[in-house]
Design a protein around this motif. Structure first.
Motif, PDB file in Angstrom:
ATOM      1  N   ILE A  71      20.573  42.055  42.925  1.00 29.06           N
ATOM      2  CA  ILE A  71      19.577  42.693  43.787  1.00 29.06           C
ATOM      3  C   ILE A  71      18.235  42.646  43.060  1.00 29.06           C
ATOM      4  O   ILE A  71      18.109  43.104  41.929  1.00 29.06           O
ATOM      5  CB  ILE A  71      19.956  44.156  44.104  1.00 29.06           C
ATOM      6  CG1 ILE A  71      21.233  44.196  44.927  1.00 29.06           C
ATOM      7  CG2 ILE A  71      18.826  44.854  44.854  1.00 29.06           C
ATOM      8  CD1 ILE A  71      21.709  45.590  45.240  1.00 29.06           C
ATOM      9  N   ARG A  72      17.253  42.073  43.743  1.00 31.10           N
ATOM     10  CA  ARG A  72      15.947  41.932  43.109  1.00 31.10           C
ATOM     11  C   ARG A  72      15.186  43.248  43.180  1.00 31.10           C
ATOM     12  O   ARG A  72      15.473  44.114  44.001  1.00 31.10           O
ATOM     13  CB  ARG A  72      15.146  40.832  43.780  1.00 31.10           C
ATOM     14  CG  ARG A  72      14.770  41.143  45.214  1.00 31.10           C
ATOM     15  CD  ARG A  72      13.821  40.107  45.793  1.00 31.10           C
ATOM     16  NE  ARG A  72      13.434  40.447  47.151  1.00 31.10           N
ATOM     17  CZ  ARG A  72      12.529  41.374  47.471  1.00 31.10           C
ATOM     18  NH1 ARG A  72      11.914  42.054  46.541  1.00 31.10           N
ATOM     19  NH2 ARG A  72      12.248  41.625  48.737  1.00 31.10           N
ATOM     20  N   ARG A  73      14.216  43.340  42.307  1.00 30.87           N
ATOM     21  CA  ARG A  73      13.347  44.511  42.296  1.00 30.87           C
ATOM     22  C   ARG A  73      12.380  44.387  43.469  1.00 30.87           C
ATOM     23  O   ARG A  73      11.711  43.377  43.644  1.00 30.87           O
ATOM     24  CB  ARG A  73      12.576  44.570  40.980  1.00 30.87           C
ATOM     25  CG  ARG A  73      11.674  45.760  40.872  1.00 30.87           C
ATOM     26  CD  ARG A  73      10.992  45.785  39.533  1.00 30.87           C
ATOM     27  NE  ARG A  73      10.180  46.980  39.413  1.00 30.87           N
ATOM     28  CZ  ARG A  73       9.593  47.363  38.301  1.00 30.87           C
ATOM     29  NH1 ARG A  73       9.719  46.645  37.203  1.00 30.87           N
ATOM     30  NH2 ARG A  73       8.878  48.460  38.271  1.00 30.87           N
ATOM     31  N   SER A  74      12.297  45.430  44.280  1.00 31.15           N
ATOM     32  CA  SER A  74      11.378  45.410  45.410  1.00 31.15           C
ATOM     33  C   SER A  74       9.982  45.813  44.941  1.00 31.15           C
ATOM     34  O   SER A  74       9.807  46.357  43.843  1.00 31.15           O
ATOM     35  CB  SER A  74      11.867  46.359  46.508  1.00 31.15           C
ATOM     36  OG  SER A  74      11.876  47.687  46.020  1.00 31.15           O
ATOM     37  N   SER A  75       9.011  45.569  45.766  1.00 31.80           N
ATOM     38  CA  SER A  75       7.643  45.982  45.434  1.00 31.80           C
ATOM     39  C   SER A  75       7.499  47.476  45.667  1.00 31.80           C
ATOM     40  O   SER A  75       8.367  48.115  46.300  1.00 31.80           O
ATOM     41  CB  SER A  75       6.642  45.228  46.311  1.00 31.80           C
ATOM     42  OG  SER A  75       6.779  45.658  47.658  1.00 31.80           O
ATOM     43  N   VAL A  76       6.424  48.038  45.189  1.00 31.87           N
ATOM     44  CA  VAL A  76       6.167  49.473  45.425  1.00 31.87           C
ATOM     45  C   VAL A  76       6.043  49.720  46.931  1.00 31.87           C
ATOM     46  O   VAL A  76       6.568  50.697  47.450  1.00 31.87           O
ATOM     47  CB  VAL A  76       4.886  49.912  44.684  1.00 31.87           C
ATOM     48  CG1 VAL A  76       4.542  51.355  45.006  1.00 31.87           C
ATOM     49  CG2 VAL A  76       5.030  49.731  43.189  1.00 31.87           C
ATOM     50  N   THR A  77       5.370  48.824  47.628  1.00 33.32           N
ATOM     51  CA  THR A  77       5.190  48.958  49.072  1.00 33.32           C
ATOM     52  C   THR A  77       6.539  48.952  49.787  1.00 33.32           C
ATOM     53  O   THR A  77       6.785  49.772  50.689  1.00 33.32           O
ATOM     54  CB  THR A  77       4.301  47.812  49.602  1.00 33.32           C
ATOM     55  OG1 THR A  77       3.068  47.827  48.881  1.00 33.32           O
ATOM     56  CG2 THR A  77       4.033  47.972  51.083  1.00 33.32           C
ATOM     57  N   GLU A  78       7.436  48.043  49.397  1.00 35.51           N
ATOM     58  CA  GLU A  78       8.768  47.994  50.009  1.00 35.51           C
ATOM     59  C   GLU A  78       9.558  49.257  49.718  1.00 35.51           C
ATOM     60  O   GLU A  78      10.288  49.766  50.575  1.00 35.51           O
ATOM     61  CB  GLU A  78       9.534  46.764  49.501  1.00 35.51           C
ATOM     62  CG  GLU A  78       8.990  45.449  49.986  1.00 35.51           C
ATOM     63  CD  GLU A  78       9.609  44.253  49.257  1.00 35.51           C
ATOM     64  OE1 GLU A  78       9.776  43.209  49.918  1.00 35.51           O
ATOM     65  OE2 GLU A  78       9.922  44.365  48.050  1.00 35.51           O
ATOM     66  N   THR A  79       9.410  49.775  48.484  1.00 34.48           N
ATOM     67  CA  THR A  79      10.132  50.992  48.107  1.00 34.48           C
ATOM     68  C   THR A  79       9.646  52.171  48.933  1.00 34.48           C
ATOM     69  O   THR A  79      10.446  52.944  49.480  1.00 34.48           O
ATOM     70  CB  THR A  79       9.974  51.274  46.603  1.00 34.48           C
ATOM     71  OG1 THR A  79      10.440  50.151  45.874  1.00 34.48           O
ATOM     72  CG2 THR A  79      10.780  52.505  46.188  1.00 34.48           C
ATOM     73  N   TYR A  80       8.321  52.317  49.053  1.00 30.76           N
ATOM     74  CA  TYR A  80       7.794  53.423  49.870  1.00 30.76           C
ATOM     75  C   TYR A  80       8.128  53.235  51.351  1.00 30.76           C
ATOM     76  O   TYR A  80       8.350  54.218  52.047  1.00 30.76           O
ATOM     77  CB  TYR A  80       6.288  53.578  49.673  1.00 30.76           C
ATOM     78  CG  TYR A  80       5.934  54.340  48.427  1.00 30.76           C
ATOM     79  CD1 TYR A  80       6.445  55.610  48.186  1.00 30.76           C
ATOM     80  CD2 TYR A  80       5.092  53.786  47.463  1.00 30.76           C
ATOM     81  CE1 TYR A  80       6.133  56.306  47.028  1.00 30.76           C
ATOM     82  CE2 TYR A  80       4.776  54.481  46.298  1.00 30.76           C
ATOM     83  CZ  TYR A  80       5.295  55.745  46.098  1.00 30.76           C
ATOM     84  OH  TYR A  80       4.986  56.435  44.962  1.00 30.76           O
ATOM     85  N   ALA A  81       8.204  52.005  51.837  1.00 26.67           N
ATOM     86  CA  ALA A  81       8.604  51.770  53.217  1.00 26.67           C
ATOM     87  C   ALA A  81      10.036  52.237  53.452  1.00 26.67           C
ATOM     88  O   ALA A  81      10.355  52.788  54.508  1.00 26.67           O
ATOM     89  CB  ALA A  81       8.463  50.275  53.558  1.00 26.67           C
ATOM     90  N   GLN A  82      10.913  52.058  52.469  1.00 31.17           N
ATOM     91  CA  GLN A  82      12.292  52.540  52.572  1.00 31.17           C
ATOM     92  C   GLN A  82      12.328  54.057  52.582  1.00 31.17           C
ATOM     93  O   GLN A  82      13.137  54.649  53.274  1.00 31.17           O
ATOM     94  CB  GLN A  82      13.152  51.984  51.435  1.00 31.17           C
ATOM     95  CG  GLN A  82      14.594  52.467  51.449  1.00 31.17           C
ATOM     96  CD  GLN A  82      15.293  52.111  52.749  1.00 31.17           C
ATOM     97  OE1 GLN A  82      15.166  51.023  53.274  1.00 31.17           O
ATOM     98  NE2 GLN A  82      16.048  53.062  53.282  1.00 31.17           N
ATOM     99  N   VAL A  83      11.464  54.671  51.801  1.00 23.91           N
ATOM    100  CA  VAL A  83      11.400  56.139  51.773  1.00 23.91           C
ATOM    101  C   VAL A  83      11.057  56.649  53.160  1.00 23.91           C
ATOM    102  O   VAL A  83      11.654  57.553  53.689  1.00 23.91           O
ATOM    103  CB  VAL A  83      10.354  56.637  50.751  1.00 23.91           C
ATOM    104  CG1 VAL A  83      10.101  58.127  50.897  1.00 23.91           C
ATOM    105  CG2 VAL A  83      10.793  56.297  49.338  1.00 23.91           C
TER     106      VAL A  83
END
Length: 143
Positions: free
Chosen positions: A131-143
């Protein structure tokens, strides 16, 4: 009568003692205190965690264990068919699990930036390999 006789001597002595007491206040802050920004926890609070912090591995593992538990609830609760387990209760538990997982990813993003997004339960040690590291934007989008 004897009580009043003794009080006559004790009261002036106590008054003299209180007037002669020291006038220095107790130092509240210890002289050898550790400054707050040098403590291990402060790095997490200030979102400035360094690689030499001994708590990093434990914190990281604990957060991902919490995410995995939430993922198990999210996967398994909808399949429960017990008649006493109402739809209202299912929705409450699912909402709580989604909240806990979102909060965990929020904390991870604030501390480490983009992280690996694990959105299914881990059942085997190899489940999350690659599993690759997501970007900060992708992480906050998941939140």
């Amino acid at each position: 009568m004897k009580f009043f006789k003794n009080t006559r001597y004790i009261l002036p002595f106590a008054l003299a003692l209180s007037l002669a007491s020291c006038d220095n206040f107790l130092e509240v802050e210890p002289r050898q205190a550790i400054v707050a920004d040098q403590t291990i926890v402060a790095q997490f609070i200030n979102h400035n965690v360094t690689a030499d912090n001994a708590s990093v591995a434990g914190t990281w593992a604990s957060i991902y264990q919490t995410i995995n538990r939430a993922n198990h609830i999210i996967e398994k609760v909808p399949a429960v068919t017990d008649a006493t387990f109402t739809a209202e209760k299912k929705n409450q538990l699912l909402g709580e699990a989604y909240f806990v997982r979102a909060l965990a990813y929020f904390d991870l993003a604030r501390t480490w930036g983009g992280v690996q997004l694990v959105l299914t339960p881990t059942k085997l040690p190899t489940d999350n390999e690659g599993i690759r590291r997501s970007s900060v934007t992708e992480t906050y989008a998941q939140v």
